[in-house]
Every structure is written in structure tokens, then in C-alpha cells.
Design a protein around this motif. Sequence first.
Motif, PDB file in Angstrom:
ATOM      1  N   THR A 476       0.822  -1.209   0.000  1.00 26.54           N
ATOM      2  CA  THR A 476       0.000   0.000   0.000  1.00 26.54           C
ATOM      3  C   THR A 476       0.855   1.257   0.000  1.00 26.54           C
ATOM      4  N   LEU A 477       1.903   1.287   0.816  1.00 23.60           N
ATOM      5  CA  LEU A 477       2.742   2.490   0.916  1.00 23.60           C
ATOM      6  C   LEU A 477       3.616   2.701  -0.310  1.00 23.60           C
ATOM      7  N   SER A 478       3.725   1.697  -1.179  1.00 27.27           N
ATOM      8  CA  SER A 478       4.495   1.890  -2.410  1.00 27.27           C
ATOM      9  C   SER A 478       3.679   2.590  -3.497  1.00 27.27           C
ATOM     10  N   ARG A 479       2.385   2.771  -3.264  1.00 23.76           N
ATOM     11  CA  ARG A 479       1.543   3.464  -4.231  1.00 23.76           C
ATOM     12  C   ARG A 479       1.803   4.963  -4.196  1.00 23.76           C
ATOM     13  N   ARG A 480       1.864   5.544  -5.356  1.00 26.19           N
ATOM     14  CA  ARG A 480       2.177   6.971  -5.439  1.00 26.19           C
ATOM     15  C   ARG A 480       1.084   7.803  -4.783  1.00 26.19           C
ATOM     16  N   ALA A 481      -0.176   7.388  -4.918  1.00 23.76           N
ATOM     17  CA  ALA A 481      -1.268   8.157  -4.322  1.00 23.76           C
ATOM     18  C   ALA A 481      -1.135   8.222  -2.805  1.00 23.76           C
ATOM     19  N   VAL A 482      -0.618   7.174  -2.212  1.00 25.38           N
ATOM     20  CA  VAL A 482      -0.429   7.170  -0.766  1.00 25.38           C
ATOM     21  C   VAL A 482       0.824   7.945  -0.384  1.00 25.38           C
ATOM     22  N   THR A 483       1.876   7.821  -1.185  1.00 21.67           N
ATOM     23  CA  THR A 483       3.125   8.533  -0.894  1.00 21.67           C
ATOM     24  C   THR A 483       2.908  10.035  -0.894  1.00 21.67           C
ATOM     25  N   ARG A 484       2.057  10.533  -1.778  1.00 19.00           N
ATOM     26  CA  ARG A 484       1.798  11.974  -1.849  1.00 19.00           C
ATOM     27  C   ARG A 484       0.944  12.465  -0.688  1.00 19.00           C
ATOM     28  N   ARG A 485       0.291  11.575   0.012  1.00 13.98           N
ATOM     29  CA  ARG A 485      -0.577  11.952   1.137  1.00 13.98           C
ATOM     30  C   ARG A 485      -0.136  11.190   2.391  1.00 13.98           C
ATOM     31  N   PRO A 486       1.005  11.553   2.959  1.00 11.80           N
ATOM     32  CA  PRO A 486       1.503  10.813   4.136  1.00 11.80           C
ATOM     33  C   PRO A 486       0.566  10.877   5.328  1.00 11.80           C
ATOM     34  N   GLY A 487      -0.309  11.895   5.361  1.00 11.85           N
ATOM     35  CA  GLY A 487      -1.234  11.976   6.478  1.00 11.85           C
ATOM     36  C   GLY A 487      -2.203  10.807   6.538  1.00 11.85           C
ATOM     37  N   LEU A 488      -2.468  10.168   5.371  1.00 12.96           N
ATOM     38  CA  LEU A 488      -3.375   9.018   5.352  1.00 12.96           C
ATOM     39  C   LEU A 488      -2.783   7.788   6.023  1.00 12.96           C
ATOM     40  N   THR A 489      -1.457   7.714   6.032  1.00  9.54           N
ATOM     41  CA  THR A 489      -0.814   6.498   6.530  1.00  9.54           C
ATOM     42  C   THR A 489      -0.934   6.329   8.030  1.00  9.54           C
ATOM     43  N   GLY A 490      -1.109   7.434   8.753  1.00 13.08           N
ATOM     44  CA  GLY A 490      -1.125   7.366  10.205  1.00 13.08           C
ATOM     45  C   GLY A 490       0.234   7.518  10.828  1.00 13.08           C
ATOM     46  N   LEU A 491       1.296   7.699   9.984  1.00 16.50           N
ATOM     47  CA  LEU A 491       2.661   7.847  10.518  1.00 16.50           C
ATOM     48  C   LEU A 491       3.092   9.293  10.595  1.00 16.50           C
ATOM     49  N   ALA A 492       2.435  10.172   9.852  1.00 21.80           N
ATOM     50  CA  ALA A 492       2.891  11.560   9.778  1.00 21.80           C
ATOM     51  C   ALA A 492       2.649  12.307  11.077  1.00 21.80           C
ATOM     52  N   ARG A 493       1.673  11.878  11.849  1.00 25.65           N
ATOM     53  CA  ARG A 493       1.369  12.536  13.119  1.00 25.65           C
ATOM     54  C   ARG A 493       1.764  11.635  14.274  1.00 25.65           C
ATOM     55  N   PRO A 494       2.295  12.220  15.342  1.00 26.64           N
ATOM     56  CA  PRO A 494       2.785  11.398  16.458  1.00 26.64           C
ATOM     57  C   PRO A 494       1.689  10.770  17.301  1.00 26.64           C
ATOM     58  N   GLY A 495       0.471  11.260  17.201  1.00 24.80           N
ATOM     59  CA  GLY A 495      -0.595  10.725  18.039  1.00 24.80           C
ATOM     60  C   GLY A 495      -0.826  11.585  19.265  1.00 24.80           C
ATOM     61  N   ARG A 496      -2.020  11.513  19.814  1.00 25.34           N
ATOM     62  CA  ARG A 496      -2.374  12.396  20.924  1.00 25.34           C
ATOM     63  C   ARG A 496      -1.579  12.103  22.181  1.00 25.34           C
ATOM     64  N   VAL A 497      -1.371  10.825  22.477  1.00 25.95           N
ATOM     65  CA  VAL A 497      -0.637  10.488  23.705  1.00 25.95           C
ATOM     66  C   VAL A 497       0.792  10.989  23.622  1.00 25.95           C
ATOM     67  N   ARG A 498       1.459  10.753  22.485  1.00 29.69           N
ATOM     68  CA  ARG A 498       2.842  11.197  22.345  1.00 29.69           C
ATOM     69  C   ARG A 498       2.928  12.717  22.313  1.00 29.69           C
ATOM     70  N   THR A 499       1.959  13.364  21.692  1.00 22.83           N
ATOM     71  CA  THR A 499       1.951  14.828  21.658  1.00 22.83           C
ATOM     72  C   THR A 499       1.813  15.395  23.057  1.00 22.83           C
ATOM     73  N   TRP A 500       0.912  14.810  23.845  1.00 19.70           N
ATOM     74  CA  TRP A 500       0.733  15.291  25.215  1.00 19.70           C
ATOM     75  C   TRP A 500       1.997  15.103  26.030  1.00 19.70           C
ATOM     76  N   LEU A 501       2.654  13.967  25.880  1.00 22.08           N
ATOM     77  CA  LEU A 501       3.887  13.713  26.626  1.00 22.08           C
ATOM     78  C   LEU A 501       4.990  14.669  26.201  1.00 22.08           C
ATOM     79  N   THR A 502       5.054  14.992  24.892  1.00 22.52           N
ATOM     80  CA  THR A 502       6.084  15.910  24.415  1.00 22.52           C
ATOM     81  C   THR A 502       5.863  17.313  24.968  1.00 22.52           C
ATOM     82  N   GLN A 503       4.611  17.722  25.012  1.00 22.52           N
ATOM     83  CA  GLN A 503       4.318  19.071  25.501  1.00 22.52           C
ATOM     84  C   GLN A 503       4.510  19.185  27.005  1.00 22.52           C
TER      85      GLN A 503
END
Length: 816
Positions: A476-503
Motif C-alpha cells: 500500500t505504501l508503495s503506491r504513489r497516491a499514498v506517498t503523496r498523502r503521508p497523512g493518510l498512513t497514520g505515521l505523519a502525526r505522532p498521536g495524541r498520547v505522544r503529543t501530550w507527553l512531548t508538551q
Amino acid sequence: MTRATRVRALLACAVLALSAYLAVTQPVRLGLDLRGGTQLVLETRDSPSAQAGRDATDRTLEVLRRRVDALGVAEPSLTRSGDHRIVVELPGVQDPAHAAAVLGRTAQLTVHPVLGTAAPTDRPATGKDTRGTGKATAAPGKGAEETGRVPADSGTLPKDSRKGSGDAPGPVLPDASGTRLRLGPPALTGAGVENAAARFDAERGTGWHIGLDLRGSGERAWAALTAEAACAPPGDPARRAAIVLDDKIISSPQVDPSVACGTGITGGATQITGGFDQESAKELALLINGGALPVPVETVEQRTVGPTLGAAALDSSARAALLGTALTAVFLTVVYRLLGALAAAALACYALISYAALLAVGATLTLPGLAGFVLAVGMAVDANVLVFERAREEYAAGGRTRSGAPKRSPRAALTAGFRHAFSAIADSNLTTLLAAGLLFVCASGPVRGFGVTLCIGVLASMVSALLITRVLAELTLSRRAVTRRPGLTGLARPGRVRTWLTQRAPDPLRHRRRWPLLAAVALALAVTGIVVRGLDFGVEFTGGRMIEYTTTAPVDAERARTALGDAGFPRAVVHTSGTRELTVRTEPLSAADGSRVTNVVSGLGGGAEKVRDEQIGPSLGTELRRGALIALGVALAGQMLYLAARFRWTFALSAVAALAHDVLLLIGAFAWLGKPVDGVFLAALLTVVGYSVNDSVVVFDRVRELWAADRAAPFRAIAGRALLQTVPRTVNTGIGTVFVLAALALLASDTLTDFAVALLIGIGVGTYSSMFTAMPLAIALETASGAPPPHPARPRGTRPRRPAGDRPRHDTGARV
């Protein structure tokens, strides 16, 4: 697509294709607790003429198999367990007392001459006639009539032993009228019987009888016995022949007056008459055909589950599994987006692989086994979460270019996530496999099924996460449509728990000296519950009888205790669950006492249906209790040895101390709640042991990695960073597992409800202890030991460089 991806894809397709083939072509074997029936555990005993060893148990197993086949039970199962036990499963059989009586009879059939009536000074009778008397006459078209019955090693006895007045007198036994007869030595045994069949004779009005076809030496012995008996005058007891089964005269017919002295009854056919009904005639015939048991057997355990309860348990467990898996899939999709949806698809593949593996090994799916199957879904979630959280870290660590584009692609971050998470996944799953293996070795009955299912589930979860999820994600991640939209993968954002811990940047070990005090208070409460409230051991560990009823009207527990006490069961323990469900636990009961208990409960509830019946002998209960303690002790020792080999002894000791803390808290919680401590609780307890170490392994794996990369940093700082970095994984894995267990607790049967409650408590306590019990203890031990930090992992194909001071020098002989 890379070559490695193609190989993994082909392997995944092959595994799924084979699993689908097995699922379609192989039938599933359901345990008796899911389809209803009776399970008996028989233990062979020594007899005066034979020792109950492995060979005798094997021969006994074959005799029992013939008897079960004659009973007409569909799909019975008989297996030897150890050197002295035989496990018999009889689907659909709801009368364990009758099954035990048929299977447990030694069925030693002998035919004796009658010497006369016994004098008052003769030794007492050893049995009581259970059938009646008859007349030995020629069977229609064949030979004679008499009583006969099961086995022995040979059809006839030596000629000297067949004399009516031999030197060695036979036993003294009563006939149907109570007259004590003095018998001669046995003239023939059941081994001389070719075949036995229950027959109904309507023409002569004799009713049900057993027709015997004698063979070879048995035919000749019968003719000789009746020829000698015919010499006695009519009415003389010596004109009779006594057919004895298990030291009881079942028939003692008199030779017909038409038979002349010295002639005897020939033709190879005879009959056993004496007041049989259809059921007793068929039972006697199947025992004769089945043969005698080489050694006596004793029923040490019996379990009976009604078909309604089994169907309800299967239905509720299936609904709980579907709901829990669906909620977990939704959770993964919400948190990890596209990758989460792919992981949910991989979970469906995991279910197929696990099911096919159960079919392939011929495992029987029991109620605890189904719980293990559902629980492994949570473990499959853990492996996916470990990879995804690590991939998020790798994606964020790659940084961005001046234009704001990420330097590392989602596919590269995912590949790195699989690589770095592999050691934690392998170690955590191996610790769970160790606990599951101990269940299989040390437990018995349905709990062993849980161990088998859990082992299969753990292995299937690794295939699901490391193979199928990876193939789907890489494609799935080798598809160009997915590569252009990294936000769809779920990896581009650290997640709420990690964000809260970082802040917030909290320091979880800031008050590390307070956490051991909190653990000590919790342990004191648990020990207080164990001492004050005590543990409600189930019949598996104490021995006794447990009967579960569904009543027509609600029954008050206290009223039931009083009524049972008045009926002669003052030590009966009564529990109610729901409005019309009642459970009675007592000491081991006979069949008659069990019927009295049922009558009392039925009278109180306006009618009662027995849905579960379990009885375990006290010796087996002691053995199971000892086995449980051994399993727990070996689990602790095994976990410590494994962790010491994989990590450091300080980490191993800390992790095992934390899981011992978890075990005591769980036992104390069940003491305060008044929940039964039985085999299912043992399964939950050892699962908590695996889960607790699983959590600690993930944390210590991150500690090892961070400390090896920064050896100059204080261990306390490294431990704090490791805890913060693994918190997102801990939270997300815990939520995914809680969905499954909550569904079991709410929808499954009472047995699985207790199982789910135990695991919910254990997961909560284990998550806490891995961070705030194991880690502070590890810091204290590392500070006291002063051992150097671990060396960083070196890339493959390289050799470690020695410090300059350690390099060898060549001695040239020069001196300065």
C-alpha cells in the motif's frame, strides 16, 4: 516491489490459502463444555493379580473403547493421560453415574458349579444377587440355557479345578432369594464367550435375556459343567450352575430334568435369564462383548455439561469475540488510519490462521480455549502497535527538507519500525509462549486446551503482524497516491498520547521512592484479603461435587443452604448468579446423594434443570493444587532465567519481582471479591504472568537500546526516557485488549466472565507495575551493582573494535 516483498507476499498467500483449505475441509472438534456431554477421568488401580502400569492401562483403554462403542455414543474420545489415567469424553451423555458404572465395572465373568447351600460357619457372602435364577435348558435349535458373562484370559480353567468337590473351595455368595450358596472353583470364564446379545423372547414369555454363543474350550467346559450338575437330583442345589459377575451371582439356573446325568448341554449356545429389562440386558451384553478390565479403575473426576449450557456458552463467546474484534479494528483504524485498517484486515487473517492451525493439530476447542483464542487477538494488536509506534518515531526522526517535505518516506519509516520492534515482539511473545507451555504441562482438562489455543494464537499473531501486516503495508505504501498523502498512513502525526507527553514532558520517576511504598500498601491489602476472607478454592483444587442448576423460580441462597442442611448436607455451599441460576458445592457425593440434592433444589425452585455437574476426588484435587503451585513457581523461575539471558540480571530480578507483585494482587482481589479460585482462574493467573513480563520486556528493551546509544548518561535518566517513549504503545495496546476482555466480561458465560475480570485486573496491575514497580527496583539494583552499561549493537558483518589499551602488542625484543 522489492524481491524481499515479493517473497513475503508469496509466503503470505501460501499460508492464507492453506488455512482457507483446512477451514473448509476439516471439521472443528468442540469440547464437551461447548456441545454438552460427560467427561470421566478414570485411574487404574493395582489388583492382587496385576500391577496398574502403562501396559495395563493401555489394555484397559482398549476394553473401555469396546464398551463405549457398544454404548453407541457419537464421536467418543478416549485417551491415556500419564501411566495410570484414562480420559473418556462422551458427547451427549447426560448420566455420568450410569456411564461410570458401565465403564468402571471390572466385568470378571466366571461360571461355577454349585456345591450346596452354605453352613452358618462358612465365610460370609461377598456380594448380593442382582438378577435372579433361571433354568438351564437347550436354546431353541441350539443348545442350553444358563447365565454367562464377561471376560478372562482363557475360556476354561484346568480340569482339576472344575471338580465340584475340589480341594480349593470357591466363594460363598447369595442367590436371588438370599440363599447362600457354596460354589466350586470357576469352570469357565467370559473369555469362552464368542458373542453376547440382548434378546426378547415373546413366544415363551421369558422376556429379555442374554443369548451367549460359546466357542471352543468354552463350549466344552459348559457341556462338562452341566453334565456333572445333571447327576444331582432335581431340586438339589448341586444341580444348578452359578454365573458370577464381579463377585455377584447374576443368574443361577438349574439344569433341566430332561438332561441326563453325564450328558450335559451341547450346541455352543446358552442363555442368561433372570428378570432383565431391556436396558439391563443390553448393558450386560455389551460388558460381556467388551471384555474384562485387566485392572480395576476408579473415577477420580467427572464433568457433565448440558447441551443447552454448551450451546449458550458457544453463542455468547462467539458474539463476544466478534464484538471485541470489531471494536479493536475500529480503534486501530481511528488511531493509525490507513495502517490501522490494514492491521484490522490482518487480524481477520490471524483468526483464519489460528482456526486452521487448531484444525491441523486436531485440538479440541474448549471454553477456556476459546478465551485464549480471543485473548490472542489482543496480543496480535500489541505487535502491530509496537511496529506502528516505532515507525512514527522513525518518521519524525527523519526530519524535513528546507521546503518542508519529509526526508524519510512512510515506507522507509515502516521498514525501520519493523526492524527495531522485532526484538521486543520476539521477547514478549516468547515469554507468553513459556506461560502457555506451562499450562499444558502442569494443568489438566479444559485448562490444557487453553494452553494449546494460546500457543497457537501467539504464533499466529506473529505471522499476522510480521508477515501479513507487513506485506499489506509495503504494497500500500508503495503506491504513489499514498506517498503523496503521508497523512493518510497514520505515521505523519505522532498521536495524541505522544503529543501530550512531548508538551508536558513529565518525569515519571521523579518520586520513584514513593512507588515501592504504594506497592507495599497494595500487597498488604491483598494479603489481608487472603487471610481475612480466605480463598474460595473450586472443586478442582479441593475435591468434591459442584452442581449448577437453572430453576423455574428464583431461589434464595440462604434458604437453599438451610434446606440442604436439613436434608443431610450441612457443609453444602450455595451460590446464586442471576435470578434463576444456582450452584451447589459439597463433598464428593454418591449418585443417590446427588439425586437428593437435585430433589431439594427442584422443590425450592418449582423445578430445576441440571446444566453442569462436576465431581473430583480428593486425591486428584490435591494433585491439581500441587500442580498449580508448581506451574506458578516454574513460571517465575523460567521468566527470570529467560530475562537474565536476554537482558541483565538486574532487569530480570526487577521484572520477576513485579510479576510476583501482580500475582499476589490478583489473588487478593479475588479473595476480596469472593470469586472462585479454580482451573480457569489458574489459566488467567498464568496469562497475567506472561502479560506482566511482556510489558516489562518492552520497557527494558527500550532501556537497553537507549543506554547502549548513550552510555555516559545516568541510568535514571535513561529509564525515564524509555518509560515516556513506550507509554503510547502501552496505552494503545491496553485499550485494544480491554475491548476484547470487556466484551467477554459482558457477553460471555459466568466462567468466562470470571476469566475476563481476572485478566482486566491483571492487565491494569501489570501495566502499572512494569513502570512503577519494576523500573524503580531496577534503578536501585543498577545503582548497587555498579556494572557497566551494555555495549551498543553493532551492524552485521562488522567486528567489534577493541579499545586502544586492549590491543595486543608485538614483542620485538627491544627494551627501553
